[in-house]
Design a protein around this motif. Structure first.
Motif, PDB file in Angstrom:
ATOM      1  N   TYR A  16       0.823  -1.643  -0.422  1.00 31.41           N
ATOM      2  CA  TYR A  16      -0.104   0.663   0.295  1.00 31.41           C
ATOM      3  C   TYR A  16       0.806   1.585  -0.239  1.00 31.41           C
ATOM      4  CZ  TYR A  16      -3.836   2.973   1.244  1.00 31.41           C
ATOM      5  OH  TYR A  16      -4.748   4.079   1.762  1.00 31.41           O
ATOM      6  N   ILE A  17       0.282   1.963  -1.000  1.00 32.94           N
ATOM      7  CA  ILE A  17       1.312   3.976  -0.823  1.00 32.94           C
ATOM      8  C   ILE A  17       0.979   4.337  -0.705  1.00 32.94           C
ATOM      9  CG2 ILE A  17       2.330   2.728  -2.695  1.00 32.94           C
ATOM     10  CD1 ILE A  17       1.059   4.360  -5.149  1.00 32.94           C
ATOM     11  N   ILE A 155      -1.967  11.961  -3.204  1.00 31.93           N
ATOM     12  CA  ILE A 155      -0.226  10.781  -3.252  1.00 31.93           C
ATOM     13  C   ILE A 155       0.939  11.915  -3.748  1.00 31.93           C
ATOM     14  CG2 ILE A 155       0.714   8.406  -4.506  1.00 31.93           C
ATOM     15  CD1 ILE A 155      -1.981   8.078  -2.911  1.00 31.93           C
ATOM     16  N   ASP A 156       2.121  11.707  -3.459  1.00 29.95           N
ATOM     17  CA  ASP A 156       3.206  12.832  -3.356  1.00 29.95           C
ATOM     18  C   ASP A 156       3.833  11.902  -4.726  1.00 29.95           C
ATOM     19  OD1 ASP A 156       5.291  10.603  -3.005  1.00 29.95           O
ATOM     20  OD2 ASP A 156       5.288  11.915  -0.347  1.00 29.95           O
ATOM     21  N   ASP A 157       4.555  12.693  -5.258  1.00 31.91           N
ATOM     22  CA  ASP A 157       4.892  12.128  -6.498  1.00 31.91           C
ATOM     23  C   ASP A 157       5.807  11.779  -6.891  1.00 31.91           C
ATOM     24  OD1 ASP A 157       3.848  14.263  -8.061  1.00 31.91           O
ATOM     25  OD2 ASP A 157       5.655  15.921  -7.701  1.00 31.91           O
ATOM     26  N   GLN A 158       7.012  10.468  -5.386  1.00 31.40           N
ATOM     27  CA  GLN A 158       7.739   9.976  -5.280  1.00 31.40           C
ATOM     28  C   GLN A 158       7.067   8.636  -5.758  1.00 31.40           C
ATOM     29  OE1 GLN A 158      11.258  11.004  -5.571  1.00 31.40           O
ATOM     30  NE2 GLN A 158      10.729   8.466  -6.187  1.00 31.40           N
ATOM     31  N   ASP A 159       6.097   8.679  -4.223  1.00 29.89           N
ATOM     32  CA  ASP A 159       5.028   7.435  -4.394  1.00 29.89           C
ATOM     33  C   ASP A 159       4.686   6.919  -5.859  1.00 29.89           C
ATOM     34  OD1 ASP A 159       5.565   6.973  -1.339  1.00 29.89           O
ATOM     35  OD2 ASP A 159       3.860   8.112  -0.642  1.00 29.89           O
ATOM     36  N   LEU A 160       4.485   7.911  -6.544  1.00 34.21           N
ATOM     37  CA  LEU A 160       3.994   7.874  -7.549  1.00 34.21           C
ATOM     38  C   LEU A 160       4.641   7.182  -8.600  1.00 34.21           C
ATOM     39  CD1 LEU A 160       1.238  10.467  -8.462  1.00 34.21           C
ATOM     40  CD2 LEU A 160       1.028   8.533  -7.617  1.00 34.21           C
ATOM     41  N   LEU A 161       5.708   7.962  -8.504  1.00 32.75           N
ATOM     42  CA  LEU A 161       6.879   7.302  -9.374  1.00 32.75           C
ATOM     43  C   LEU A 161       7.672   6.224  -8.444  1.00 32.75           C
ATOM     44  CD1 LEU A 161       9.008  10.220  -9.548  1.00 32.75           C
ATOM     45  CD2 LEU A 161       7.684   9.234 -11.633  1.00 32.75           C
ATOM     46  N   ASN A 162       7.148   5.865  -7.946  1.00 32.76           N
ATOM     47  CA  ASN A 162       7.473   4.541  -6.796  1.00 32.76           C
ATOM     48  C   ASN A 162       6.766   2.995  -8.110  1.00 32.76           C
ATOM     49  OD1 ASN A 162       9.968   5.447  -5.439  1.00 32.76           O
ATOM     50  ND2 ASN A 162       8.876   5.378  -3.864  1.00 32.76           N
ATOM     51  N   LEU A 163       5.517   3.443  -7.973  1.00 32.77           N
ATOM     52  CA  LEU A 163       4.789   2.939  -7.921  1.00 32.77           C
ATOM     53  C   LEU A 163       5.143   2.538 -10.045  1.00 32.77           C
ATOM     54  CD1 LEU A 163       2.266   0.861  -7.790  1.00 32.77           C
ATOM     55  CD2 LEU A 163       0.671   2.817  -8.536  1.00 32.77           C
ATOM     56  N   GLY A 165       7.979   2.013 -11.142  1.00 29.54           N
ATOM     57  CA  GLY A 165       8.500   1.600 -11.103  1.00 29.54           C
ATOM     58  C   GLY A 165       8.096   0.119 -10.914  1.00 29.54           C
ATOM     59  N   ARG A 166       7.332  -0.416  -9.746  1.00 25.52           N
ATOM     60  CA  ARG A 166       6.691  -1.449 -10.124  1.00 25.52           C
ATOM     61  C   ARG A 166       5.978  -1.967 -10.598  1.00 25.52           C
ATOM     62  NH1 ARG A 166       3.162  -0.929  -5.284  1.00 25.52           N
ATOM     63  NH2 ARG A 166       1.925  -2.896  -5.555  1.00 25.52           N
ATOM     64  N   VAL A 167       4.699  -1.331 -11.662  1.00 21.77           N
ATOM     65  CA  VAL A 167       4.534  -0.979 -12.919  1.00 21.77           C
ATOM     66  C   VAL A 167       5.260  -2.006 -13.946  1.00 21.77           C
ATOM     67  CG1 VAL A 167       3.172  -0.163 -14.171  1.00 21.77           C
ATOM     68  CG2 VAL A 167       1.929   0.081 -12.328  1.00 21.77           C
ATOM     69  N   LEU A 168       5.913  -1.442 -14.033  1.00 16.19           N
ATOM     70  CA  LEU A 168       7.216  -1.756 -15.347  1.00 16.19           C
ATOM     71  C   LEU A 168       8.131  -3.179 -14.369  1.00 16.19           C
ATOM     72  CD1 LEU A 168       9.099   1.068 -16.246  1.00 16.19           C
ATOM     73  CD2 LEU A 168       6.908   0.850 -16.991  1.00 16.19           C
ATOM     74  N   LYS A 169       7.643  -3.519 -13.868  1.00 15.09           N
ATOM     75  CA  LYS A 169       8.683  -4.629 -13.730  1.00 15.09           C
ATOM     76  C   LYS A 169       7.550  -5.901 -13.284  1.00 15.09           C
ATOM     77  CE  LYS A 169      12.818  -3.037 -10.978  1.00 15.09           C
ATOM     78  NZ  LYS A 169      13.452  -2.505 -10.177  1.00 15.09           N
ATOM     79  N   GLU A 170       6.205  -5.775 -12.703  1.00 16.19           N
ATOM     80  CA  GLU A 170       5.430  -6.725 -11.939  1.00 16.19           C
ATOM     81  C   GLU A 170       4.092  -6.606 -12.722  1.00 16.19           C
ATOM     82  OE1 GLU A 170       4.704  -5.607  -7.595  1.00 16.19           O
ATOM     83  OE2 GLU A 170       6.211  -5.271  -7.280  1.00 16.19           O
ATOM     84  N   PHE A 198      -3.167   8.369 -12.345  1.00 21.92           N
ATOM     85  CA  PHE A 198      -2.403   7.825 -12.722  1.00 21.92           C
ATOM     86  C   PHE A 198      -1.719   6.391 -13.129  1.00 21.92           C
ATOM     87  CE2 PHE A 198       2.499   5.875 -11.152  1.00 21.92           C
ATOM     88  CZ  PHE A 198       3.776   7.786 -12.479  1.00 21.92           C
ATOM     89  N   LEU A 199      -2.650   5.733 -13.155  1.00 26.79           N
ATOM     90  CA  LEU A 199      -2.689   4.200 -13.235  1.00 26.79           C
ATOM     91  C   LEU A 199      -3.509   3.969 -14.872  1.00 26.79           C
ATOM     92  CD1 LEU A 199      -2.541   1.799 -10.246  1.00 26.79           C
ATOM     93  CD2 LEU A 199      -0.858   2.291 -11.657  1.00 26.79           C
ATOM     94  N   ASN A 200      -4.032   4.719 -14.557  1.00 29.87           N
ATOM     95  CA  ASN A 200      -5.255   4.649 -16.034  1.00 29.87           C
ATOM     96  C   ASN A 200      -4.593   5.212 -17.161  1.00 29.87           C
ATOM     97  OD1 ASN A 200      -7.699   3.339 -14.806  1.00 29.87           O
ATOM     98  ND2 ASN A 200      -8.530   5.038 -14.217  1.00 29.87           N
ATOM     99  N   ILE A 201      -3.651   6.592 -16.889  1.00 25.39           N
ATOM    100  CA  ILE A 201      -2.754   6.982 -17.786  1.00 25.39           C
ATOM    101  C   ILE A 201      -1.880   6.130 -18.667  1.00 25.39           C
ATOM    102  CG2 ILE A 201      -1.314   8.658 -18.468  1.00 25.39           C
ATOM    103  CD1 ILE A 201      -2.763  10.793 -16.376  1.00 25.39           C
ATOM    104  N   ILE A 202      -0.961   5.299 -17.324  1.00 22.72           N
ATOM    105  CA  ILE A 202      -0.021   4.637 -18.008  1.00 22.72           C
ATOM    106  C   ILE A 202      -0.608   3.385 -18.411  1.00 22.72           C
ATOM    107  CG2 ILE A 202       1.620   2.471 -16.754  1.00 22.72           C
ATOM    108  CD1 ILE A 202       1.527   4.590 -14.390  1.00 22.72           C
TER     109      ILE A 202
END
Length: 446
Positions: A16-17, A155-163, A165-170, A198-202
């Motif tokens: 959870y972020i 959600i702050d920007d750093q948490d979104l960027l971390n997310l 990274g997880r999307v690209l890997k998982e 954020f996830l919908n845009i990705i």
């Protein structure tokens, strides 16, 4: 296949972020979960910050029955049916009530909210509500008293960027793509702290090739491996895919109150640029023009008042014009009124006067009206002195007769010698009023 936002929904607190002020080590919700006992609460925050996800994590972690109701589609009947099922579940979970999650609880009517009270009070269910609106305005007081309210933050920007990274890997789809992240400014700007957005845009940017692959068929996937197209995430690509700005404006939510508050405070602060900017934000977000017009009328009385009485006339005229000419042309008289109010001299003397008088009434109760001001429609009342000694102002020079109007108790506080409620402020219009009143009453109005 499920959307990316659903595929990436975490199942545990470790995934959870955000919201570390609530679920971080030693924080209130984490302690509650670790103790195995959950009290009823309401999660208040903007869209896409994890309200529903958090409720599901709690139910899964504690292995509790989890019921979901949507305030949009459920009525009192559905609430009662869920409560009856929850009563049966208590037999199998004697130490903790089933969780009833109500999304958009602010949309429940008073009667719907009333139907929850007994079940929450007796612990038949543990209520977890989610709302984008301030619960103080939309949730009935008895229900609020039975629940804690926890505020979730964007959600702050750093948490979104971390997310990211997880999307690209998982993620089962995107992790198999060739994705390069070159720029993220547009991603973050359009997401606006909304994880779901954020996830919908990705998903939109990276998922357009998903139909090229059948992930249930390994051979088909391998055969098409060479056909995969690389995705380079840039600001230009994000803007092109979105085509237009999905403005983060909920005309029924907290943003609704934030923007109108900013407009009114800008008018009060005599900044026409800021006032018209916040008006534009509301207009672009689809706000009801009548709501904007009503707020301008209120501001004309509260903030400009007697410093420029024409402000109220103009605000009313703008309101009337919007009703007559409709939209979008109605934005023009609204803008005219907004700029005029912001540019006008300010006085809250009338606002303070009525508030002071109301407070006085609450503190002193029903003080008797002086006898000479009372009507005497019967002989008995006339005999009792009703109306005796009253001076009809128009019978005197200058249409003024010095006499007592306030109740005796207030006059004893100095009501004839000094003003109790109305205190003219320093501006050309009220300077004239002060001079006029003092010419009649002496130096009563300082």
């Amino acid at each position: 296949m499920a959307p990316l936002a659903e595929r990436m929904r975490p199942r545990t607190l470790d995934g959870y972020i955000g919201q570390q002020h609530l679920v971080g080590p030693g924080r209130v919700l984490r302690r509650m979960i670790e103790s195995g006992h959950i009290a009823s609460f309401i999660l208040w925050g903007p869209p896409g910050v994890g309200k529903t996800t958090l409720a599901k994590i709690i139910a899964q972690t504690l292995d509790l029955p989890f019921y979901t109701l949507s305030a949009v589609s459920s009525g009192v009947k559905e609430v009662r049916e869920v409560i009856e099922r929850a009563k049966k579940d208590r037999f199998f979970h004697p130490n903790q009530s089933p969780i009833l999650f109500i999304d958009e609880i602010h949309r429940f009517s008073k009667s719907q909210q009333d139907s929850l009270l007994e079940a929450v009070e007796k612990g038949v269910v543990t209520l977890v509500g989610a709302t984008t609106e301030n619960p103080s305005f939309e949730v009935i007081r008895p229900l609020l008293s039975r629940c804690q309210v926890y505020t979730l933050k964007p959600i702050d920007d750093q948490d979104l960027l971390n997310l990211l990274g997880r999307v690209l890997k998982e993620d089962v789809v995107i992790s198999k793509r060739s994705v390069q992240v070159k720029e993220t400014q547009a991603l973050l700007r359009y997401a606006g702290g909304d994880c779901r957005k954020f996830l919908n845009i990705i998903d939109l940017v990276c998922g357009e090739y998903a139909d090229d692959f059948d992930y249930e068929d390994d051979k088909a996937e391998s055969a098409k491996e060479d056909e995969k197209k690389p995705v380079v995430i840039t600001d230009e690509l994000v803007v092109a895919k979105l085509q237009e700005n999905p403005m983060a404006y909920d005309k029924n939510g907290e943003m609704h109150y934030d923007l109108v508050s900013a407009m009114i405070k800008s008018i009060r602060g005599s900044d026409p640029d800021a006032a018209i900017y916040y008006m534009a934000r509301m207009i672009e977000g689809g706000e009801d023009p009548a709501f904007i017009a009503r707020r301008l009328v209120i501001s004309a009385s509260e903030d400009i008042g007697l410093a420029n009485p024409n402000a109220l006339l103009l605000a009313n005229a703008a309101f009337d014009a919007v009703q007559k000419i409709g939209w979008p042309e109605g934005r023009i008289p609204l803008a005219e009124a907004c700029v005029y109010l912001a540019s006008s001299p300010k006085s809250n003397a009338a606002y303070n006067a009525i508030n002071g008088a109301l407070q006085c009434v609450k503190e002193t109760g029903n003080l008797p009206v002086p006898l000479h001001l009372r009507n005497a429609p019967t002989k008995l009342m006339e005999k009792e002195g009703y109306g005796k000694g009253y001076k009809y102002a128009h019978d005197y020079p200058g249409h003024f007769a010095y006499q007592q109007y306030l109740p005796d108790a207030l006059v004893q506080q100095g009501g004839m010698q000094q003003s109790l409620f109305y205190h003219p402020q320093s501006n050309p219009q009220e300077d004239k009023l002060r001079q006029q009143l003092n010419s009649l009453w002496g130096e009563r109005f300082k």
